[in-house]
Design a protein around this motif. Structure first.
Motif, PDB file in Angstrom:
ATOM      1  N   TRP A  70      -4.540  18.981   1.281  1.00 14.26           N
ATOM      2  CA  TRP A  70      -3.798  18.820   0.033  1.00 14.26           C
ATOM      3  C   TRP A  70      -2.594  17.899   0.144  1.00 14.26           C
ATOM      4  CZ3 TRP A  70      -5.812  19.238  -4.323  1.00 14.26           C
ATOM      5  CH2 TRP A  70      -6.694  20.259  -4.670  1.00 14.26           C
ATOM      6  N   ILE A  71      -1.991  17.792   1.313  1.00 18.67           N
ATOM      7  CA  ILE A  71      -0.821  16.923   1.454  1.00 18.67           C
ATOM      8  C   ILE A  71      -1.237  15.518   1.875  1.00 18.67           C
ATOM      9  CG2 ILE A  71       1.309  16.523   2.728  1.00 18.67           C
ATOM     10  CD1 ILE A  71       1.653  19.546   2.926  1.00 18.67           C
ATOM     11  N   ALA A  72      -1.946  15.413   2.993  1.00 14.59           N
ATOM     12  CA  ALA A  72      -2.318  14.099   3.525  1.00 14.59           C
ATOM     13  C   ALA A  72      -3.305  13.369   2.623  1.00 14.59           C
ATOM     14  CB  ALA A  72      -2.905  14.248   4.926  1.00 14.59           C
ATOM     15  N   GLY A  73      -4.184  14.098   1.933  1.00 13.26           N
ATOM     16  CA  GLY A  73      -5.194  13.462   1.093  1.00 13.26           C
ATOM     17  C   GLY A  73      -4.601  12.648  -0.050  1.00 13.26           C
ATOM     18  N   PRO A  74      -3.893  13.282  -0.996  1.00 13.02           N
ATOM     19  CA  PRO A  74      -3.272  12.523  -2.089  1.00 13.02           C
ATOM     20  C   PRO A  74      -2.257  11.494  -1.596  1.00 13.02           C
ATOM     21  CG  PRO A  74      -3.342  14.864  -2.616  1.00 13.02           C
ATOM     22  CD  PRO A  74      -3.740  14.740  -1.176  1.00 13.02           C
ATOM     23  N   ALA A  75      -1.508  11.840  -0.548  1.00 14.20           N
ATOM     24  CA  ALA A  75      -0.508  10.898  -0.019  1.00 14.20           C
ATOM     25  C   ALA A  75      -1.184   9.633   0.505  1.00 14.20           C
ATOM     26  CB  ALA A  75       0.303  11.564   1.100  1.00 14.20           C
ATOM     27  N   THR A  76      -2.301   9.797   1.199  1.00  9.56           N
ATOM     28  CA  THR A  76      -3.031   8.639   1.728  1.00  9.56           C
ATOM     29  C   THR A  76      -3.559   7.759   0.599  1.00  9.56           C
ATOM     30  OG1 THR A  76      -3.693   9.911   3.685  1.00  9.56           O
ATOM     31  CG2 THR A  76      -4.931   7.905   3.221  1.00  9.56           C
ATOM     32  N   LEU A  77      -4.062   8.362  -0.463  1.00  9.57           N
ATOM     33  CA  LEU A  77      -4.546   7.602  -1.618  1.00  9.57           C
ATOM     34  C   LEU A  77      -3.418   6.760  -2.228  1.00  9.57           C
ATOM     35  CD1 LEU A  77      -6.790  10.292  -3.355  1.00  9.57           C
ATOM     36  CD2 LEU A  77      -7.574   8.105  -2.439  1.00  9.57           C
ATOM     37  N   LEU A  78      -2.248   7.362  -2.378  1.00  9.55           N
ATOM     38  CA  LEU A  78      -1.116   6.649  -2.978  1.00  9.55           C
ATOM     39  C   LEU A  78      -0.591   5.552  -2.058  1.00  9.55           C
ATOM     40  CD1 LEU A  78       0.811   9.666  -4.563  1.00  9.55           C
ATOM     41  CD2 LEU A  78      -0.589   7.959  -5.745  1.00  9.55           C
ATOM     42  N   ILE A  79      -0.555   5.817  -0.764  1.00  9.43           N
ATOM     43  CA  ILE A  79      -0.073   4.810   0.189  1.00  9.43           C
ATOM     44  C   ILE A  79      -0.998   3.597   0.209  1.00  9.43           C
ATOM     45  CG2 ILE A  79       0.270   4.324   2.642  1.00  9.43           C
ATOM     46  CD1 ILE A  79       1.277   7.239   2.903  1.00  9.43           C
TER      47      ILE A  79
END
Length: 485
Positions: A70-79
């Protein structure tokens, strides 16, 4: 002037030809490089971008989010979204050499590298770009065949019951897709593809909406899977080694989902001016990347919430083949139609490169210049060039055959994303921008740009390792020409 000489003149660029040299067009019908006026707008460019970006990659984002959590997934998409938009803006300034408003035009990505960097970098860029474009074409054939087979499989279950044997050969659909592409590949260039890109962009948005809607319905109904902050759990869902490899592969899938820089210059070359092409292209990139990021985050997060840690590689297949079967059929049809257009968008740079290379070496060959008009009922028609017919048909046949030989959906996407993301989306745009703007070494801006490039290189390397491991594992359970959905 002979036909071969005219081709040579048109290929040179940078010089204004007379009206008689360009099919009798008047001066007002020519751009500053002597070519027919470009007619593209921010909206046609945005359609090209959406067609290129929202592709088969969106279907793997629920799986990728499941590997990251839940944290790394959306963050990676945005980065990845931010990096793609930022480097695309740098690349847009490299369309014209020296001056982004009045400098010499670079018609292709590789010409931009040649003008700004040259030397060994030119060969590295050509290798990365054309191998990646060829790989994307193969990946789209695989994805389109899986979606087309899913429609037949869904209808079979609906008619014969859920226990019926409804397995379908993917190879037959790959061949059918290839036949369609043989006809569409005769469209001369990017300028003639705007209508196909708009249709494809609408289709991509349609199946993304459907995937988001089905995921939302599953969440509302309470039919959801188990999720966690860190994604798939070691000892429960995967082993420790599998966790590492699948995280790397997920990074490759996300990188692939954002890859369109390899055709950015070709898209920019369709834009009319004024206003300046780089300004319009930056607006189109913002519209395209923002739109796709919204869908990507929705598909990744809602899909993960719906399926949990056992999210499938292709999220549409995770909803089953039963009810509402007609909606899933519609989504898969939209995918096929979209990929019909996307295949052409990614193949056109390869077509143009080969045809330009041949034209320079055989300037007097009438086979290269003669366009044979073909009409139906004296009203509808097109022109057919014999060399274009033979060369582009051969390209489609070879890519289709290779797709039949290696139909590994997630592994192929991850590998293509890993191989193409760092050099084409990050390294070359940053390096060209530094060269064009003459940014001094070890200044704060130089350090920032090089840091972004290095971090993306590490991510791409990890993703490549994960995808190669996935391909090796898939090969252990694979029989050529016998892949069935």
């Amino acid at each position: 002037m002979g036909e071969g000489e005219m081709i040579k003149e048109l290929e040179m660029g940078g010089k204004r030809r007379s009206a008689q040299d360009v099919g009798g067009l008047g001066e007002e019908d020519l751009d500053d490089d002597g070519r027919p006026k470009r007619t593209g707008t921010v909206w046609t460019a945005s359609a090209h971008i959406i067609t290129a970006v929202i592709g088969s990659g969106v279907l793997s984002l629920a799986w990728a989010t499941a590997q990251l959590g839940w944290i790394a997934g959306p963050a990676t998409l945005l980065i990845f979204s931010f990096i793609t938009f930022y480097t695309s803006s740098l690349l847009a300034d490299c369309y014209r050499t020296s001056n982004p408003v009045s400098g010499k035009r670079n018609y292709t990505y590789i010409e931009a590298v040649k003008s700004n960097l040259g030397g060994a970098q030119l060969w590295l860029c050509g290798l990365c770009q054309y191998v990646n474009l060829f790989g994307v074409a193969i990946g789209y054939i695989i994805t389109a065949s899986i979606s087309a087979a899913a429609v037949q499989k869904s209808n079979c279950f609906h008619k014969k019951g859920h226990q019926a044997d409804c397995s379908v050969s993917d190879s037959l659909y790959m061949v059918a897709f290839g036949i369609v592409q043989i006809f569409l590949s005769q469209l001369p260039n990017f300028h003639k593809l705007w209508w196909l890109s708009i249709v494809a962009a609408v289709m991509s948005l349609a199946y993304s909406f459907i995937a988001v809607g089905l995921s939302t319905a599953s969440i509302i109904s309470g039919s959801t899977g188990r999720t966690s902050i860190t994604g798939t759990e070691v000892g429960v869902d995967v082993s420790s080694s599998q966790k590492v490899w699948k995280v790397f592969q997920a990074l490759g899938d996300i990188a692939f989902a954002y890859s369109y820089s390899i055709i950015l210059i070709e898209i920019q070359d369709t834009l009319r001016s004024p206003p300046a092409e780089n300004k319009v292209m930056k607006k189109a990139s913002f519209i395209g990347v923002s739109t796709t990021t919204i869908f990507y985050v929705l598909c990744g997060c809602l899909g993960y919430s719906a399926f949990g840690n056992r999210a499938p590689g292709n999220m549409l297949t995770g909803f089953g083949f039963y009810d509402p079967f007609w909606l899933i059929d519609l989504a898969n049809v939209c995918i096929v139609v979209h990929l019909v257009g996307a295949y052409q968008v990614f193949s056109q740079p390869i077509y143009a490169a080969v045809e330009k290379w041949i034209a320079k070496r055989c300037p007097n060959n009438k086979m290269l210049a003669y366009e044979h008009p073909v009409t139906i009922n004296g009203r509808f028609g097109c022109s057919v060039n014999m060399f274009r017919l033979i060369w582009r048909t051969s390209f489609v046949v070879i890519s289709t055959l290779l797709a039949i030989l290696m139909p590994f959906f997630n592994d192929v996407l991850a590998f293509l994303g890993a191989v193409g993301f760092w050099p084409l989306t990050v390294y070359f745009p940053i390096t060209m921008y530094i060269s064009q703007k003459k940014i001094a070494r070890f200044t704060p801006k130089w350090m920032l740009l090089q840091s972004i490039s290095f971090l993306c290189f590490v991510v791409s390397l990890a993703a490549a390792c994960g995808s190669i491991e996935g391909v090796i594992e898939s090969l252990q359970h694979y029989t050529p020409f016998h892949t069935r959905s």
